[in-house]
Design a protein around this motif. Sequence first.
Motif, PDB file in Angstrom:
ATOM      1  N   TYR A  99       0.734  -1.137   0.114  1.00  0.00           N
ATOM      2  CA  TYR A  99       0.073  -0.113  -0.042  1.00  0.00           C
ATOM      3  C   TYR A  99       0.946   1.097   0.093  1.00  0.00           C
ATOM      4  N   THR A 100       0.548   2.129  -1.096  1.00  0.00           N
ATOM      5  CA  THR A 100       1.453   3.452  -1.073  1.00  0.00           C
ATOM      6  C   THR A 100       0.622   4.447  -0.935  1.00  0.00           C
ATOM      7  N   TYR A 101       0.856   5.454  -0.130  1.00  0.00           N
ATOM      8  CA  TYR A 101       0.412   6.844   0.162  1.00  0.00           C
ATOM      9  C   TYR A 101       1.426   7.803  -0.438  1.00  0.00           C
ATOM     10  N   GLU A 102       0.795   8.636  -1.113  1.00  0.00           N
ATOM     11  CA  GLU A 102       1.417   9.893  -1.275  1.00  0.00           C
ATOM     12  C   GLU A 102       0.811  11.084  -0.607  1.00  0.00           C
ATOM     13  N   LEU A 103       1.528  11.674   0.261  1.00  0.00           N
ATOM     14  CA  LEU A 103       1.317  12.894   0.792  1.00  0.00           C
ATOM     15  C   LEU A 103       1.667  14.424   0.222  1.00  0.00           C
ATOM     16  N   GLY A 104       0.616  15.290   0.397  1.00  0.00           N
ATOM     17  CA  GLY A 104       0.891  16.647  -0.262  1.00  0.00           C
ATOM     18  C   GLY A 104       1.778  17.532   0.425  1.00  0.00           C
ATOM     19  N   THR A 105       3.118  16.881   0.745  1.00  0.00           N
ATOM     20  CA  THR A 105       3.911  17.938   1.179  1.00  0.00           C
ATOM     21  C   THR A 105       4.822  18.204   0.194  1.00  0.00           C
ATOM     22  N   SER A 106       5.858  19.256   0.325  1.00  0.00           N
ATOM     23  CA  SER A 106       6.718  19.624  -0.498  1.00  0.00           C
ATOM     24  C   SER A 106       7.711  19.029  -0.991  1.00  0.00           C
ATOM     25  N   GLU A 107       8.005  17.877  -0.179  1.00  0.00           N
ATOM     26  CA  GLU A 107       8.937  16.752  -0.797  1.00  0.00           C
ATOM     27  C   GLU A 107       8.357  15.549  -1.406  1.00  0.00           C
ATOM     28  N   ARG A 108       7.186  15.786  -1.411  1.00  0.00           N
ATOM     29  CA  ARG A 108       6.405  14.640  -2.039  1.00  0.00           C
ATOM     30  C   ARG A 108       6.588  13.357  -1.339  1.00  0.00           C
ATOM     31  N   HIS A 109       6.195  13.476  -0.014  1.00  0.00           N
ATOM     32  CA  HIS A 109       6.475  12.443   0.773  1.00  0.00           C
ATOM     33  C   HIS A 109       5.599  10.963   0.466  1.00  0.00           C
ATOM     34  N   ARG A 110       6.003   9.791   0.559  1.00  0.00           N
ATOM     35  CA  ARG A 110       5.520   8.635   0.491  1.00  0.00           C
ATOM     36  C   ARG A 110       5.498   7.811   1.614  1.00  0.00           C
ATOM     37  N   MET A 111       4.477   7.095   1.793  1.00  0.00           N
ATOM     38  CA  MET A 111       4.715   6.226   2.890  1.00  0.00           C
ATOM     39  C   MET A 111       4.437   4.631   2.366  1.00  0.00           C
ATOM     40  N   PHE A 112       5.181   3.447   2.508  1.00  0.00           N
ATOM     41  CA  PHE A 112       4.799   2.219   2.015  1.00  0.00           C
ATOM     42  C   PHE A 112       4.793   1.221   2.996  1.00  0.00           C
ATOM     43  N   HIS A 113       3.624   0.349   2.971  1.00  0.00           N
ATOM     44  CA  HIS A 113       3.210  -0.532   3.832  1.00  0.00           C
ATOM     45  C   HIS A 113       3.395  -1.933   3.144  1.00  0.00           C
ATOM     46  N   LEU A 114       4.048  -2.712   3.643  1.00  0.00           N
ATOM     47  CA  LEU A 114       3.926  -4.198   3.222  1.00  0.00           C
ATOM     48  C   LEU A 114       3.389  -4.980   4.126  1.00  0.00           C
ATOM     49  N   TYR A 115       2.186  -5.993   3.619  1.00  0.00           N
ATOM     50  CA  TYR A 115       1.837  -7.179   4.573  1.00  0.00           C
ATOM     51  C   TYR A 115       1.567  -8.420   3.820  1.00  0.00           C
ATOM     52  N   LYS A 116       1.453  -9.326   4.478  1.00  0.00           N
ATOM     53  CA  LYS A 116       1.614 -10.725   4.232  1.00  0.00           C
ATOM     54  C   LYS A 116       0.396 -11.510   5.196  1.00  0.00           C
TER      55      LYS A 116
END
Length: 233
Positions: free
Chosen positions: A121-138
């Motif tokens: 699951y990938t989230y892109e946040l509206g920050t100036s650095e185009r921050h992303r959060m990645f989460h892996l699940y099994k």
Amino acid sequence: MAYVVVWQFVMNGFLGYCKIGDDHYREISTRLGVRRELRGVVDMILKGYNLYVFVTRDFIRHLDLSGHDEDGFKDVSENHRLPMWRPLLSMDERERIKDNKVISFSESVAVTRSDQVLLVYTYELGTSERHRMFHLYKRDPKDLDPNIYDTRLVEVHSLGDEALFLDLGTIVPPDHTLGIEPNSIYFTSGDRICHKKPSCLDICVFNLTIKTIKRFPTLSNFIVKDAQWFLPS
């Protein structure tokens, strides 16, 4: 040498595939005649003759394409009664999402070298650095029995000494000669299958150990509509 090619007809309810020796493509229905919980396509990945489809109701449809009969494939999906439930985000992450609007969100499927299915699951946040959060699940190991009522997910915090090429949905060993770093996610854009929304091209490597993103400005500044990481053969 054997090969299989699979593609999606976006506006139709089926996939097409062709194997070596075929003189025509065959169809795999994604709606008609398919169990309700296994209908649709969010993402898919092909490994050998095994096709893993992440469907709209949060189940994994597993198809074996090695058959030689008229259909040429067999549905070997597990028969779970509930979709996969993933853990809640941490309080800190929920606060960051609250403070910074989520610009885009994508769901992807990947397969390890030992044929374990991972959901990313990938989230892109509206920050100036185009921050992303990645989460892996099994899948939770205690729920692997298909007769178990629950189908919960547990988070994968580390890939160990391996790297995930998210564009390809594959996990590979590190290779210092090729510059492949361990415990990292190689990423360009989400929603690689359906393209229902504009994808933000972001050529980067996310380090799972220290939760940082390394970008390549020279590559990102190219005026291209799409790009993918790939492995030289």
